[in-house]
Design an enzyme around this catalytic site. Sequence first.
Site, PDB file in Angstrom:
ATOM      1  N   ARG A   4       0.067  13.866  12.916  1.00 39.52           N
ATOM      2  CA  ARG A   4       0.537  13.755  11.529  1.00 39.52           C
ATOM      3  C   ARG A   4       0.854  15.130  10.924  1.00 39.52           C
ATOM      4  NH1 ARG A   4      -0.999   8.536   9.923  1.00 39.52           N
ATOM      5  NH2 ARG A   4       0.732   8.665   8.456  1.00 39.52           N
ATOM      6  N   PRO A   5       1.728  15.927  11.533  1.00 38.94           N
ATOM      7  CA  PRO A   5       2.048  17.245  10.963  1.00 38.94           C
ATOM      8  C   PRO A   5       2.727  17.109   9.598  1.00 38.94           C
ATOM      9  CG  PRO A   5       3.600  16.668  12.691  1.00 38.94           C
ATOM     10  CD  PRO A   5       2.528  15.623  12.726  1.00 38.94           C
ATOM     11  N   ARG A  15      -8.461  -0.543   4.725  1.00 38.92           N
ATOM     12  CA  ARG A  15      -7.596   0.506   4.175  1.00 38.92           C
ATOM     13  C   ARG A  15      -6.255  -0.090   3.731  1.00 38.92           C
ATOM     14  NH1 ARG A  15      -6.209   4.775   8.044  1.00 38.92           N
ATOM     15  NH2 ARG A  15      -4.863   5.182   6.268  1.00 38.92           N
ATOM     16  N   CYS A  41      -4.873  11.859  12.330  1.00 40.09           N
ATOM     17  CA  CYS A  41      -5.653  10.623  12.179  1.00 40.09           C
ATOM     18  C   CYS A  41      -5.628   9.936  13.538  1.00 40.09           C
ATOM     19  CB  CYS A  41      -5.073   9.739  11.075  1.00 40.09           C
ATOM     20  SG  CYS A  41      -3.568   8.935  11.594  1.00 40.09           S
ATOM     21  N   ARG A  97      -5.596  10.550   4.587  1.00 36.22           N
ATOM     22  CA  ARG A  97      -4.689  11.681   4.791  1.00 36.22           C
ATOM     23  C   ARG A  97      -3.387  11.498   4.025  1.00 36.22           C
ATOM     24  NH1 ARG A  97      -0.498  11.279   6.843  1.00 36.22           N
ATOM     25  NH2 ARG A  97      -0.267  13.500   7.267  1.00 36.22           N
ATOM     26  N   LYS A 122       0.841  -1.208   0.000  1.00 35.01           N
ATOM     27  CA  LYS A 122       0.000   0.000   0.000  1.00 35.01           C
ATOM     28  C   LYS A 122       0.871   1.250   0.000  1.00 35.01           C
ATOM     29  CE  LYS A 122      -1.682   1.525   4.055  1.00 35.01           C
ATOM     30  NZ  LYS A 122      -1.388   2.911   4.425  1.00 35.01           N
ATOM     31  N   ASN A 123       1.902   1.256   0.850  1.00 43.41           N
ATOM     32  CA  ASN A 123       2.697   2.476   1.042  1.00 43.41           C
ATOM     33  C   ASN A 123       3.698   2.717  -0.067  1.00 43.41           C
ATOM     34  OD1 ASN A 123       1.174   2.879   3.240  1.00 43.41           O
ATOM     35  ND2 ASN A 123       2.725   2.262   4.739  1.00 43.41           N
ATOM     36  N   ASP A 153       4.577   0.168  11.884  1.00 45.68           N
ATOM     37  CA  ASP A 153       3.328  -0.427  11.394  1.00 45.68           C
ATOM     38  C   ASP A 153       3.191  -1.886  11.824  1.00 45.68           C
ATOM     39  OD1 ASP A 153       3.407   1.341   8.203  1.00 45.68           O
ATOM     40  OD2 ASP A 153       2.960   1.989  10.245  1.00 45.68           O
TER      41      ASP A 153
HETATM   42  C1  EPZ Z   1       4.305   6.716   6.358  1.00 43.58           C
HETATM   43  O1  EPZ Z   1       3.569   7.730   7.040  1.00 43.58           O
HETATM   44  C2  EPZ Z   1       3.357   5.546   6.230  1.00 43.58           C
HETATM   45  N1  EPZ Z   1       2.202   5.933   5.429  1.00 43.58           N
HETATM   46  C3  EPZ Z   1       2.916   5.087   7.615  1.00 43.58           C
HETATM   47  O2  EPZ Z   1       2.103   3.930   7.451  1.00 43.58           O
HETATM   48  C4  EPZ Z   1       4.149   4.691   8.413  1.00 43.58           C
HETATM   49  O3  EPZ Z   1       3.749   4.341   9.726  1.00 43.58           O
HETATM   50  C5  EPZ Z   1       5.123   5.878   8.466  1.00 43.58           C
HETATM   51  O4  EPZ Z   1       5.442   6.304   7.123  1.00 43.58           O
HETATM   52  C6  EPZ Z   1       6.411   5.531   9.173  1.00 43.58           C
HETATM   53  O5  EPZ Z   1       7.017   4.466   8.534  1.00 43.58           O
HETATM   54  C7  EPZ Z   1       2.306   5.916   4.082  1.00 43.58           C
HETATM   55  O6  EPZ Z   1       3.351   5.648   3.533  1.00 43.58           O
HETATM   56  C8  EPZ Z   1       1.070   6.263   3.316  1.00 43.58           C
HETATM   57  P1  EPZ Z   1       6.503   9.942   8.547  1.00 43.58           P
HETATM   58  P2  EPZ Z   1       4.171   9.221   7.114  1.00 43.58           P
HETATM   59  O7  EPZ Z   1       6.404  11.208   7.773  1.00 43.58           O
HETATM   60  O8  EPZ Z   1       4.826   9.560   5.836  1.00 43.58           O
HETATM   61  C9  EPZ Z   1       6.611  13.115  12.038  1.00 43.58           C
HETATM   62  C10 EPZ Z   1       0.264   2.579   7.792  1.00 43.58           C
HETATM   63  O9  EPZ Z   1      -0.112   2.005   8.819  1.00 43.58           O
HETATM   64  N2  EPZ Z   1       6.515  14.132  10.984  1.00 43.58           N
HETATM   65  O10 EPZ Z   1       7.730   9.094   8.407  1.00 43.58           O
HETATM   66  O11 EPZ Z   1       3.128  10.140   7.624  1.00 43.58           O
HETATM   67  C11 EPZ Z   1       5.289  12.383  12.231  1.00 43.58           C
HETATM   68  O12 EPZ Z   1       4.445  13.092  13.110  1.00 43.58           O
HETATM   69  C12 EPZ Z   1       0.725   4.005   7.851  1.00 43.58           C
HETATM   70  O13 EPZ Z   1       0.347   2.050   6.650  1.00 43.58           O
HETATM   71  C13 EPZ Z   1       6.626  15.476  11.317  1.00 43.58           C
HETATM   72  O14 EPZ Z   1       6.809  15.823  12.481  1.00 43.58           O
HETATM   73  O15 EPZ Z   1       5.263   9.017   8.253  1.00 43.58           O
HETATM   74  C14 EPZ Z   1       5.717  11.074  12.830  1.00 43.58           C
HETATM   75  O16 EPZ Z   1       5.897  11.229  14.223  1.00 43.58           O
HETATM   76  C15 EPZ Z   1       0.531   4.608   9.221  1.00 43.58           C
HETATM   77  N3  EPZ Z   1       6.519  16.417  10.339  1.00 43.58           N
HETATM   78  C16 EPZ Z   1       7.070  10.815  12.192  1.00 43.58           C
HETATM   79  O17 EPZ Z   1       7.512  12.076  11.656  1.00 43.58           O
HETATM   80  C17 EPZ Z   1       6.313  16.089   9.022  1.00 43.58           C
HETATM   81  O18 EPZ Z   1       6.243  16.989   8.170  1.00 43.58           O
HETATM   82  C18 EPZ Z   1       7.011   9.786  11.076  1.00 43.58           C
HETATM   83  O19 EPZ Z   1       6.223  10.302  10.074  1.00 43.58           O
HETATM   84  C19 EPZ Z   1       6.185  14.709   8.700  1.00 43.58           C
HETATM   85  C20 EPZ Z   1       6.302  13.761   9.694  1.00 43.58           C
END
Ligand code: EPZ
Length: 441
Positions: free
Chosen positions: A143-144, A422, A138, A114, A44-45, A330
């Site tokens: 999720r900033p 999802r 979410c 999102r 998916k990702n 995950d």
């Molecule tokens: C991706 O989310 C995945 N989603 C998530 O999978 C996965 O858990 C995550 O990466 C970590 O591996 C998709 O790929 C669609 P991040 P993403 O940006 O991109 C902080 C699932 O279950 N952050 O690496 O949102 C954030 O708050 C989903 O399939 C900021 O602070 O993850 C978090 O604490 C859930 N500012 C951390 O970084 C930003 O601008 C990791 O977020 C972006 C992120």
Amino acid sequence: MKQTPNLLAVIVWTKIEKEGVCVSKLIIAGRQRLGGTAAVQGAKNSALPILAATVLTKGESVLYHCPDLSDVDASLQILRYLGCKAQRSGSTVLVQSDGVCRHDIPDELMRKTRSSIVFLGAVLAAAGRARLSFPGGCEIGLRPIDLHLKALRQMGAIVRERHGWLDCRAPHGLRGAEIALPFPSVGATEDIMLAAATANGVTTVTNAAREPEITDLADYLNKCGARIHGAGESTIVIDGVKTLGGCDHAIIPDRIVAATLIACAAVTNSEITLKGVIHSHLGAVLPVFEDAGCSFSAFENELRVIPPAGGRLRPMKIVRTMPYPGFPTDAQAPLLAAATVAGGTTVFIENIFENRYRHTAELVRMGADIKTEGKFAVVDGVDRLYGAAVEATDLRGAAALVAAGLCAEGMTEVSGVKYLERGYENFELVLSQLGADIHKV
Ligand code: EPZ
């Protein structure tokens, strides 16, 4: 004359009134041993950012192993809204994107998932402008997207955030930049790659995310004519090109679905074989299950899961979720479900998201012994879980409740199946083909 209401209509109406809409549930009869082979769906990702990337291309892309999920369907709806042709035939998706004719994504489409934020960089690069509603948080956290927006500003975008809308413009196109990420954010890394692929000049991203889905996105873009080097490492260099054409691409297998199926085998003391697995993508996952007493035999793209000899999992001691190649956040929920029946205590430290233990309250209803405090969860293994009516509130938490239901004594009813759908394609079918007594009502 007073009509006697039709009994069925009354039952249905009561159900709708009680629950708002008719929602499906999974009914699981626990303690069934599993066996046989399961093919692992496409990731998916990986599918989501690659679908967003098709907006940058002129021509036709054929994507194989594209999982049939509600999150993926939401992306196809966005592509159609933007002016692309997108259709599915089985697990193959064809996208024709000769010209993006819109630059906005309406609220109701953004709200479906999102992760549609990954369209921001692609639409901005393709149309010179992008307007989409601010993706809310979410179930698992705020999720900033500050890292996404900071990077796009560094590439010359004018980003305005107001009244819940993001309005981004790049009237003179995007330009290459040196971007140092304070955290290896997966989404921010993907947004930057998409914005930089056709920008003027070279973009260097340091402290980039290294997930396999990042490498898969780079592979797709490079097949379309992009010049991206270093994907999968901490420094990625993207040399902007003028145009990108479509290509054929097979999406990598979903390593989180694979980890979830391993957890399902582990909790039911079952031996199963997973097909279509890339072992190296599970580099931090397999050792945790080996600590618990499982063993694995790998053959080409197959992985045989062998449960502990004594029939009971040992505790995994300490499990820290980390950015790749560390243990994936995950996979925390499905693994935690397995830890609830291990012969000892496992401590989880969730370092990525701030609210990712919501499944634990439901597992406690099934007899698990779990204490959570901030990023910590202490799981004291119990001899047995007991079936109960439980409610899923997020994607991976739903998978954890299904895994718990498979090993619990008696019947478990999991509601909130929409969360499972999802990210898991026909999951109850996959499990019943492995011998589980599970069905959707
Ligand atoms: C991706 O989310 C995945 N989603 C998530 O999978 C996965 O858990 C995550 O990466 C970590 O591996 C998709 O790929 C669609 P991040 P993403 O940006 O991109 C902080 C699932 O279950 N952050 O690496 O949102 C954030 O708050 C989903 O399939 C900021 O602070 O993850 C978090 O604490 C859930 N500012 C951390 O970084 C930003 O601008 C990791 O977020 C972006 C992120």
